[in-house]
Design a protein around this motif. Structure first.
Motif, PDB file in Angstrom:
ATOM      1  N   GLY A 193       0.788  -1.229   0.000  1.00 31.33           N
ATOM      2  CA  GLY A 193       0.000   0.000   0.000  1.00 31.33           C
ATOM      3  C   GLY A 193       0.817   1.273   0.000  1.00 31.33           C
ATOM      4  N   LYS A 194       2.126   1.169  -0.264  1.00 34.54           N
ATOM      5  CA  LYS A 194       2.969   2.373  -0.228  1.00 34.54           C
ATOM      6  C   LYS A 194       2.547   3.385  -1.290  1.00 34.54           C
ATOM      7  N   ASN A 195       2.295   2.909  -2.524  1.00 37.97           N
ATOM      8  CA  ASN A 195       1.934   3.803  -3.624  1.00 37.97           C
ATOM      9  C   ASN A 195       0.533   3.574  -4.170  1.00 37.97           C
ATOM     10  N   LYS A 196       0.010   2.373  -3.997  1.00 40.13           N
ATOM     11  CA  LYS A 196      -1.329   2.047  -4.482  1.00 40.13           C
ATOM     12  C   LYS A 196      -2.033   1.242  -3.399  1.00 40.13           C
ATOM     13  N   THR A 197      -3.163   1.715  -2.942  1.00 31.07           N
ATOM     14  CA  THR A 197      -3.867   1.057  -1.851  1.00 31.07           C
ATOM     15  C   THR A 197      -4.576  -0.203  -2.346  1.00 31.07           C
ATOM     16  N   PRO A 198      -4.255  -1.367  -1.786  1.00 35.23           N
ATOM     17  CA  PRO A 198      -4.899  -2.608  -2.223  1.00 35.23           C
ATOM     18  C   PRO A 198      -6.225  -2.837  -1.517  1.00 35.23           C
ATOM     19  N   HIS A 199      -7.068  -3.662  -2.125  1.00 43.88           N
ATOM     20  CA  HIS A 199      -8.306  -4.087  -1.470  1.00 43.88           C
ATOM     21  C   HIS A 199      -8.021  -5.236  -0.501  1.00 43.88           C
ATOM     22  N   VAL A 200      -7.033  -6.058  -0.873  1.00 46.11           N
ATOM     23  CA  VAL A 200      -6.628  -7.175  -0.019  1.00 46.11           C
ATOM     24  C   VAL A 200      -5.104  -7.161   0.087  1.00 46.11           C
ATOM     25  N   SER A 201      -4.577  -7.218   1.287  1.00 47.04           N
ATOM     26  CA  SER A 201      -3.127  -7.256   1.494  1.00 47.04           C
ATOM     27  C   SER A 201      -2.742  -8.578   2.140  1.00 47.04           C
ATOM     28  N   VAL A 202      -1.637  -9.153   1.645  1.00 51.36           N
ATOM     29  CA  VAL A 202      -1.128 -10.412   2.189  1.00 51.36           C
ATOM     30  C   VAL A 202       0.347 -10.220   2.507  1.00 51.36           C
ATOM     31  N   CYS A 203       0.695 -10.260   3.781  1.00 56.83           N
ATOM     32  CA  CYS A 203       2.090 -10.114   4.194  1.00 56.83           C
ATOM     33  C   CYS A 203       2.636 -11.516   4.475  1.00 56.83           C
ATOM     34  N   GLY A 204       3.537 -11.964   3.620  1.00 60.17           N
ATOM     35  CA  GLY A 204       4.068 -13.308   3.814  1.00 60.17           C
ATOM     36  C   GLY A 204       4.910 -13.771   2.645  1.00 60.17           C
ATOM     37  N   ASP A 205       5.300 -15.025   2.682  1.00 63.79           N
ATOM     38  CA  ASP A 205       6.130 -15.660   1.667  1.00 63.79           C
ATOM     39  C   ASP A 205       5.304 -15.855   0.399  1.00 63.79           C
ATOM     40  N   VAL A 206       5.822 -15.365  -0.744  1.00 67.27           N
ATOM     41  CA  VAL A 206       5.077 -15.459  -1.992  1.00 67.27           C
ATOM     42  C   VAL A 206       4.861 -16.919  -2.403  1.00 67.27           C
ATOM     43  N   LYS A 207       5.785 -17.803  -2.040  1.00 71.23           N
ATOM     44  CA  LYS A 207       5.630 -19.218  -2.382  1.00 71.23           C
ATOM     45  C   LYS A 207       4.373 -19.797  -1.731  1.00 71.23           C
ATOM     46  N   LEU A 208       4.192 -19.508  -0.462  1.00 66.77           N
ATOM     47  CA  LEU A 208       3.012 -20.005   0.251  1.00 66.77           C
ATOM     48  C   LEU A 208       1.738 -19.383  -0.312  1.00 66.77           C
ATOM     49  N   ALA A 209       1.815 -18.084  -0.642  1.00 62.18           N
ATOM     50  CA  ALA A 209       0.649 -17.396  -1.190  1.00 62.18           C
ATOM     51  C   ALA A 209       0.254 -17.992  -2.539  1.00 62.18           C
ATOM     52  N   LEU A 210       1.235 -18.261  -3.397  1.00 57.82           N
ATOM     53  CA  LEU A 210       0.956 -18.835  -4.713  1.00 57.82           C
ATOM     54  C   LEU A 210       0.420 -20.259  -4.604  1.00 57.82           C
ATOM     55  N   GLN A 211       0.948 -21.017  -3.659  1.00 56.12           N
ATOM     56  CA  GLN A 211       0.438 -22.374  -3.457  1.00 56.12           C
ATOM     57  C   GLN A 211      -1.039 -22.347  -3.087  1.00 56.12           C
ATOM     58  N   GLY A 212      -1.406 -21.410  -2.227  1.00 55.97           N
ATOM     59  CA  GLY A 212      -2.806 -21.263  -1.852  1.00 55.97           C
ATOM     60  C   GLY A 212      -3.664 -20.832  -3.018  1.00 55.97           C
TER      61      GLY A 212
END
Length: 256
Positions: A45-64
């Motif tokens: 959200g530094k430059n563009k405010t997201p509707h959903v934010s996920v703070c974590g490892d991208v590998k785990l996020a992509l697996q999900g």
């Protein structure tokens, strides 16, 4: 063709105020839902405010995400543009096993339609923007992996920068395949000209202005000069047939 984006997913993207990925940030995906994934919470959200934010490892996020998409595979059928369709056919014929290299531009973005099956199948200069990278990278991959299928997915603007390497391929007898997506323009720059500058062209047209109805330069003649089989396809229904003809020359260079 204009496409309305309904969902945008940022993964470790800096979301700078202006880049070739999204143009003017404040206007980009204005009607879309935005998901931002980053391991550093300060970047979200530094430059563009997201509707959903996920703070974590991208590998785990992509697996999900993959699990969700696999469960909804039948619902999510994509309508490919011609460039994406060509790469989809390439994926089917190679069973996703080819090593893919790219130049820089729209074709580089379309290469995402290839369903890579394992690591180290994708060779690209990525954000460095090194036009002309695709063909030399394919040569290196073919030398290092003589039994692999190696395909350079390229655009006319990038390809012309290292077209002389066709001679290297021929002399070394390397079985590199070349898929050249030719739109007679620096496609990605043209895209921004159309969207933000009222389609004013600033040296992005690569054809001959005196013969706009002809493809210039004639890429088939480059191939012929180096003794490389080549064919041109302009109709979607002809594509798969020519791909299969190219694959008859399994142990030789072939260019489409």
């Amino acid at each position: 063709m204009k496409v309305q984006i309904s969902l945008t997913i940022y993964m470790f993207d800096r979301c700078s105020s202006y880049s070739r990925c999204h143009g003017k940030l404040e206007a980009f995906a204005s009607r879309a839902k935005i998901v931002h994934i980053d391991i550093d919470s300060a970047e979200i959200g530094k430059n563009k405010t997201p509707h959903v934010s996920v703070c974590g490892d991208v590998k785990l996020a992509l697996q999900g995400m993959n699990k969700v998409l696999e469960n909804r595979a039948e619902e999510l059928k994509l309508d490919f543009v011609f460039g994406g369709y060509a790469i989809q056919i390439l994926d089917e014929l190679t069973e996703g096993k080819a090593i893919i290299s790219t130049g820089v531009g729209q074709h580089q973005m379309w290469a995402q339609f290839y369903k890579y099956r394992k690591p180290r199948q994708w060779l690209s200069s990525s954000g460095l923007g090194a036009m002309g990278f695709g063909l030399p990278a394919a040569i290196g991959a073919s030398v290092a992996n003589p039994d692999a299928i190696v395909v350079d997915i390229d655009g006319d603007g990038s390809f012309i920068m290292n077209v002389q390497e066709l001679a290297t391929i021929r002399v070394e007898n390397l079985p590199v395949k070349i898929l050249l997506l030719n739109n007679q323009h620096l496609g990605m720059v043209m895209q921004w000209e159309d969207r933000f500058y009222k389609a004013n062209r600033a040296h992005t047209y690569l054809g001959d202005p005196a013969r706009e109805n002809e493809i210039f330069p004639n890429m088939l003649q480059f191939a012929g000069a180096c003794g490389i089989p080549a064919a041109r396809v302009t109709k979607k229904e002809e594509l798969e047939k020519l791909f299969r003809q190219c694959w008859i020359h399994q142990d030789h260079t072939c260019w489409m």
